[in-house]
Structure formats: structure tokens, C-alpha cells
Write a protein that holds these residues in place. Sequence first.
Motif, PDB file in Angstrom:
ATOM      1  N   THR A 225      16.160   5.535 -25.492  1.00 27.77           N
ATOM      2  CA  THR A 225      16.006   5.524 -26.789  1.00 27.77           C
ATOM      3  C   THR A 225      14.666   5.782 -27.363  1.00 27.77           C
ATOM      4  OG1 THR A 225      16.028   3.370 -27.557  1.00 27.77           O
ATOM      5  CG2 THR A 225      18.367   4.330 -27.340  1.00 27.77           C
TER       6      THR A 225
ATOM      7  N   GLY B 287      14.202   9.017 -33.150  1.00 29.09           N
ATOM      8  CA  GLY B 287      15.406   9.451 -32.897  1.00 29.09           C
ATOM      9  C   GLY B 287      15.003  10.866 -32.348  1.00 29.09           C
ATOM     10  N   CYS B 288      16.544  11.521 -32.306  1.00 23.89           N
ATOM     11  CA  CYS B 288      16.203  12.920 -31.772  1.00 23.89           C
ATOM     12  C   CYS B 288      17.447  13.636 -32.196  1.00 23.89           C
ATOM     13  CB  CYS B 288      16.495  12.818 -30.164  1.00 23.89           C
ATOM     14  SG  CYS B 288      16.197  14.408 -29.307  1.00 23.89           S
ATOM     15  N   CYS B 289      17.279  14.914 -32.639  1.00 24.16           N
ATOM     16  CA  CYS B 289      18.313  15.871 -33.177  1.00 24.16           C
ATOM     17  C   CYS B 289      18.797  16.602 -31.909  1.00 24.16           C
ATOM     18  CB  CYS B 289      17.914  16.544 -34.378  1.00 24.16           C
ATOM     19  SG  CYS B 289      17.874  15.825 -35.617  1.00 24.16           S
ATOM     20  N   HIS B 290      19.897  16.802 -31.473  1.00 32.10           N
ATOM     21  CA  HIS B 290      20.467  17.568 -30.500  1.00 32.10           C
ATOM     22  C   HIS B 290      20.889  18.904 -31.067  1.00 32.10           C
ATOM     23  CE1 HIS B 290      19.874  14.803 -26.810  1.00 32.10           C
ATOM     24  NE2 HIS B 290      19.887  14.000 -27.933  1.00 32.10           N
TER      25      HIS B 290
ATOM     26  N   ARG C  57      -4.755  12.860 -42.162  1.00 30.19           N
ATOM     27  CA  ARG C  57      -5.679  14.316 -41.851  1.00 30.19           C
ATOM     28  C   ARG C  57      -7.008  14.068 -42.743  1.00 30.19           C
ATOM     29  NH1 ARG C  57      -1.785  19.092 -40.379  1.00 30.19           N
ATOM     30  NH2 ARG C  57      -0.991  18.025 -38.480  1.00 30.19           N
TER      31      ARG C  57
ATOM     32  N   THR D  33      -9.319  11.277 -41.982  1.00 29.66           N
ATOM     33  CA  THR D  33     -10.021  11.375 -40.899  1.00 29.66           C
ATOM     34  C   THR D  33     -11.112  12.307 -41.053  1.00 29.66           C
ATOM     35  OG1 THR D  33      -8.137  10.799 -39.730  1.00 29.66           O
ATOM     36  CG2 THR D  33      -9.775  12.084 -38.201  1.00 29.66           C
ATOM     37  N   ALA D  34     -10.787  13.477 -41.406  1.00 35.17           N
ATOM     38  CA  ALA D  34     -11.822  14.727 -41.603  1.00 35.17           C
ATOM     39  C   ALA D  34     -12.964  14.542 -42.533  1.00 35.17           C
ATOM     40  CB  ALA D  34     -10.981  16.014 -41.782  1.00 35.17           C
TER      41      ALA D  34
ATOM     42  N   ARG E 264     -14.599  11.871 -42.823  1.00 34.12           N
ATOM     43  CA  ARG E 264     -15.743  11.328 -42.380  1.00 34.12           C
ATOM     44  C   ARG E 264     -17.014  11.979 -41.725  1.00 34.12           C
ATOM     45  NH1 ARG E 264     -11.960   7.961 -39.005  1.00 34.12           N
ATOM     46  NH2 ARG E 264     -10.722   6.615 -40.546  1.00 34.12           N
ATOM     47  N   THR E 265     -16.571  13.297 -41.507  1.00 32.36           N
ATOM     48  CA  THR E 265     -17.357  14.246 -40.932  1.00 32.36           C
ATOM     49  C   THR E 265     -18.201  14.832 -41.968  1.00 32.36           C
ATOM     50  OG1 THR E 265     -16.081  16.177 -40.495  1.00 32.36           O
ATOM     51  CG2 THR E 265     -16.007  14.584 -38.775  1.00 32.36           C
ATOM     52  N   GLY E 266     -17.805  14.878 -43.174  1.00 27.44           N
ATOM     53  CA  GLY E 266     -18.424  15.629 -44.064  1.00 27.44           C
ATOM     54  C   GLY E 266     -17.564  15.726 -45.138  1.00 27.44           C
TER      55      GLY E 266
ATOM     56  N   ASP F 270     -11.267  23.723 -46.294  1.00 25.96           N
ATOM     57  CA  ASP F 270     -11.063  22.827 -45.141  1.00 25.96           C
ATOM     58  C   ASP F 270      -9.707  22.473 -45.320  1.00 25.96           C
ATOM     59  OD1 ASP F 270     -13.743  22.921 -44.192  1.00 25.96           O
ATOM     60  OD2 ASP F 270     -14.528  21.605 -45.615  1.00 25.96           O
TER      61      ASP F 270
ATOM     62  N   ARG G 249      -7.073  25.030 -43.677  1.00 25.48           N
ATOM     63  CA  ARG G 249      -7.251  25.035 -42.363  1.00 25.48           C
ATOM     64  C   ARG G 249      -6.561  23.760 -41.689  1.00 25.48           C
ATOM     65  NH1 ARG G 249     -12.163  27.856 -43.239  1.00 25.48           N
ATOM     66  NH2 ARG G 249     -13.360  25.946 -43.306  1.00 25.48           N
ATOM     67  N   MET G 250      -6.816  22.679 -42.276  1.00 33.46           N
ATOM     68  CA  MET G 250      -6.369  21.279 -41.831  1.00 33.46           C
ATOM     69  C   MET G 250      -4.673  21.348 -41.828  1.00 33.46           C
ATOM     70  SD  MET G 250      -9.058  18.981 -43.289  1.00 33.46           S
ATOM     71  CE  MET G 250      -7.873  17.590 -43.561  1.00 33.46           C
TER      72      MET G 250
END
Lengths: 438, 254
Positions: A36, A40-43, A346, A349-350, A352-354, A360, A363-364
Motif C-alpha cells: 500500500t 493512495g492510488c487511483c486506478h 516552494r 524555499t526559493a 532563501r536565494t533572493g 519568479d 516560473r515556480m
Amino acid sequence: MDVQQKLTILADSAKYDAACTSSGAQRSGGRGMGNTVMAGCCHSFSEDGRCISLLKVLMTNHCVYDCKYCVNRRSNDVPRAAFTPEELAELTIQFYRRNYIEGLFLSSGVFRSPDYTTEQMIATLELLRRKYNFWGYIHAKAIPNTSQDLIYKLGLLADRISVNIEFPSEQSLNLLAPNKSRKAILAPMGQITQGIKSGTRDLALYRNAPRFASAGQSTQMIIGASPESDYHIIKLSAGLYDKYQLKRVFYSAYIPKVQDALLPAAGGEPPLLREHRLYQADWLLRKYGFAPDEILSEETPNFNPFMDPKCNWAVNNMQLFPIDVNTAPKAQLLRVPGIGPTSAARIVTARRTGRLSTDDLKRMGVVLKRARYFIAAKDQPTGYKYTKEGVIRSLIDPSVFSFGTEQLSLFTPSKPAIGASSVIEAAEEAILCLKATI
Amino acid sequence: MSKSNNLAQAADVLYVYDGSLAGFYSCVFHSIYSKTLPVDICPEEALQPSLYPAIYIATEQDKAERVRRSIPQKIAAEALPLVETVFLSCLEHKELHLLEFLLMGYAQGARVLKMLGDPLVSKIYAAQQHLLGEKQLLLGFIRFSDYGGALAAVITPKNFVLPFLAGHFISRLSGENFLIFDKTHKAALVYQDRTAEIIPIETLELPEASNEECEYRAMWKSFYKTISIQARYNPKCRRTHMPKRYWENMTEFN
Ligand code: SF4
């Protein structure tokens, strides 16, 4: 009757249950068959757009009860069938090997008695787990008035177990499901919560046996067959999440199939838009840290059909915005219409780089259509210039237009829309009305 | 080109390589040590007539290994799976983009992984997402048929997802023998007697389905039809969740 015919009857009578998820359990394969996955997973997806994850069937659609809303009720004249445990176990295995399904979702009408029915279900699950060594996903329904030790056994065999609360209030339950009482529903729910907490497993019977209902407990209720407000419903859900630690509450738009003075007329539309709003509000409760009273209130007890609850909250709290994507804590980012958990993560996280600009963000993968009105960014230090009408128009949920006017009238109390000849006209009225409030 | 070309001079040449991961890393090695940035990097199989002079970069295991090791050392541990995943994706000019990404990573260090708003970095992440998303859908949409006790499935994915599907199905069907044939990339995952490998294979001839197999297919189709609720009919929603291109290999639509 051959298995194919039984399958048709017993899938047809099981399909109104909303839950089909196979989420909440992570188990890698071993010697036997199956594993499992947490998410979960849709079939597949059926023609109505719903996920097919599990073989969703009833053990039998024979029923001694007479719930007014149910196609399987005793007094309804429909073809009846019952699987034997052997037939159903074999069918599950053969479907599973071919990757049609993630496992089994087993519910049942009440044949002879709740205990007898549950014993049949247990026999099926025991075959699967022991004879076939099957470790795929199993969701079992607990039938009200089943004895405690049988519920316990069922929970040791299943990954998820659920009891349907059926209706949002006790009055409605008594009226529409005369054979079930609030107590008979809440008792097994409480027992299951305890079982999950204690984390027991049946070590005597199975090596590596999973813990009691390790994927947790869920429930479902029928929406639109009884008069409760949306506020009442989400308060109830929040209470259930809190008190019984439910993993999910499912909402099932009532489909008027039977003629009964106590129910909406047969042949009418199910309240799909309202159901959709309930699921959106439910997400806000579970994933976004909203309290029910932030979403609705005694004064405004029902959803705005034209706007999702998060947008609706935001336009009523414009004074809290714009928030700066470069400094705001994650919980605040999550309050911005159009920013969900992925985008928020996101951004955190992003940045932290500026310092981030709206380009921006694009694009993210952050969708700015709605978010732009509520944020400040590098290129927009004081936020986006907007008019009240502009914000409202861009927040109107476009799916409303494909739902049609009848859906609007299924909100309680029905919106002014009821007099309007088209959804567009009704939406214009709603825009004017909202403009006045912000 | 972005900040990445501070190490290399753009040169009007085209690199051609054998299409393997080691071959790609050899191209990276060549680019760094010759201080040139090619206009593109093409596997020899897919080579089109071009205006630019092509130079063939031979695959050299030791150079490839040096590049491979440099990724976690000079960039970050997570950069390696990212690069190797995107290498299997269907991103156009993926080799060139990955080379640029690596050059940028050597200059920026681990920071590059967080520069989600950068045009190149966002493209690399999008390609990874696209592959993993397709893999996720196929975990559910793959359909096996039973041929005399062994299971076989056919897929036609855009990305080379077989290596990503392997673990899941081996764990799930550990006691079975099975095969997944990727018609697009002409390769198959073969799992037999508890060992798995991915092998190149041109075509796959499947025998006629047995009666029993046909019965289970029929039951699945009738379950599929029955489970849908008429009053909720919503084909658009179905297509959003399950794009049509997957239908050709699914039992319920055949
Ligand atoms: S117990 Fe009530 S809801 Fe359940 S099958 Fe019987 S009639 Fe239907």
C-alpha cells in the motif's frame, strides 16, 4: 446467479458511498501479494469523474432495515444478490493482480442481523489476509448495532474502517433512518478511535499483522436530503475530526431516487455545487488551519455559491492583505487565494536565494490569477492596484457557470439566483452584493 | 544563456554521443575541460542534418564516473537524482539543459537547488515533475493480462518511466512473473523468478487471451460501467484526471 451478475448488482448498490480512497497506509510488499502507498492510488476514473481505487461492493444488498433514502431498503423492489466469501476473495485477488484496483472496499446491507453480516465480511477478509496472503488495501464498513468483539476483529483485518454518520443531525437520522440511532453510530466510532489509539495488532494470528485500522477511520454524510445549514455541517465535521480523530469526512450529494414525502422529489438534481463547497471548506479545516467560525457563522450560515470558501474569507478580510511573499510565515501564505501547500513550500524555499518577484513566482508554478490581489513582491512592494469589482470578478469560481441555475437553487436558503434566468445574471447580482460588503 | 556559461565559451559545435548516461557525463567532462559550450548535445540515433559541425564524444567510464562523483561533492546530494531523473525525461534538448544546469551548480553550489524562480532551474524541476507525475498516473493505469500464469502489460509513456515503476511492482507482485513493455522507448521491465531487469526489446507479440482472462476483463468493464453515477455524469472531470492518451492501454476502454 454467476459472479458477473452478482458483481453488477452489488457494485450498483454500493456506488452511492462517496469514499473510495486508498490512502493512509504505507506497507511494502513481502512474501505475499500486495503493498500500500501512503497517498493512495487511483486506478481509473469513472464517467462521473470520480476516482476508482478500490473494488467497491456490498457483501449483499439484502437488507432487513428500511432507511428511507436507500435503494437497498427492505421495502424497495430491486434484484438482490450476495457474494460468498470465497467468490469475493477470489475476485479481489484477480482484479488486484491485473492492477485494476488497489484493494477492496467492503460494505453491506444488513442480512439477517448486523452480527451475521459482519461475520460474512470477516470471513472474506480472513480468506484474503490468510489464505491468499493479501496485503493490499482493505476498507471495511462497520454496521451499526454490531457487537463490539466483531468490530474489533474487523478492525484487525482492515486498513481503514468507517461508520457512516448518515445525516448531519439526530432529528434527520431518526426521521430518515428509523432503524439506526445516533448512539448506535457513535458507539462503534468511539470504539474504533480507541482501537486505533491503542495500536493493537493480532500477533497471535498473523506474523507482521498490521495495526488495528492503521489507515484510520472515516465517515460520510448525505447532503441535501435534510435541512441542516452548511455552518452546522462544518462545525459537525470539525468536531468529528477533533473528537474521533477521523482521517476524512466524506460528503455525498443526495441523489433523489425514491419518492417519499420526507425527501426531495425523486428525479431532481443532486446538490453537486454545494457538495463541492463542503469539500473545499473541509480542506481548509484539515490542511490550511482554518476554524469553522472563520469560514461561516450564525449570521452567514451558508456558502456563497459563486466563490470558494477561501476566496470568500479573503474578500471579507481585505484589511489583512497584501502579505509579502518574501517575509510572511508559511501559515499566512496559505491564507492567500490561489496559494496552496505546494506553492507555499516552494516560496519558502526559493526566497532563501533572493527576493522574489511576481515573474519568479510564475516560473515556480504559482498561479497568480487570484493570488496577485493579495500579495506584495519585489516588483510590487505595496501590492497590486485593483478595484473592488476587479478582485471580485477574478475570484468568481468559473465552474459555477457549468453547473447551471438549478444548482444555485439547491443552496439553503436558495440565493436570489432563484429568480434569475441565467447563472450569469445571478453572478452579476452576487458581484454587486459583494462589492457593497467590502 | 544564463549565468551558466562563466566556465565555458559558447562554441558552434554539436556534441554527438551514444545516448547513455555515461555518454552524457563524458560530454559534460569534455565541455568542462575544453571550455566549450556546444549548441546542442544529441544522441547519435536522433541525429538530424545540421548546419553545425558535429564532434563525436566517446563514452569513457572513468571520466563519466568523475563527473558523476563531482555532483554530490560540488553541488548537493539531491542534485544527482535530479539530474539522472531529468536525463530520462522527455524534455527537449535535455542534455544541453542539464549541462547548463551542472555548470550553474558548480558555480553556485547547493544554492542552485533552491533557485526555483530561475528560468533554467524551473525548467529542470518541471521536467522532473512531468516524469514523476506520469509515473504516478501509470502506477494506477497500467493493466496486466494473465497469459498462462505470467502477467504482461503494455505502456506508451512520454518519459522513460520503467526504472521508476520497477520497485513498486516488484514489491506488489513479488510472487508473480511479470513484464511491462514500454512501446515508446522499446524496452521492457522483466521480472522472473524474483529477479528484475530492464532490457531493450523491439516488439512484443502477445498470445491470444484465455477464456478466463476474457472473463475477468469483461467483469472489470462491467464494474467500470456500473460504478459511475448517471446523475453526476462529468466526462470533462474524467479527462482532466485521466488524459485520453492513457486510454489505449486500459482494459476498460478496449
Ligand atoms: S441499513 Fe439502511 S442504508 Fe444500509 S443498506 Fe440497509 S437500508 Fe440501506
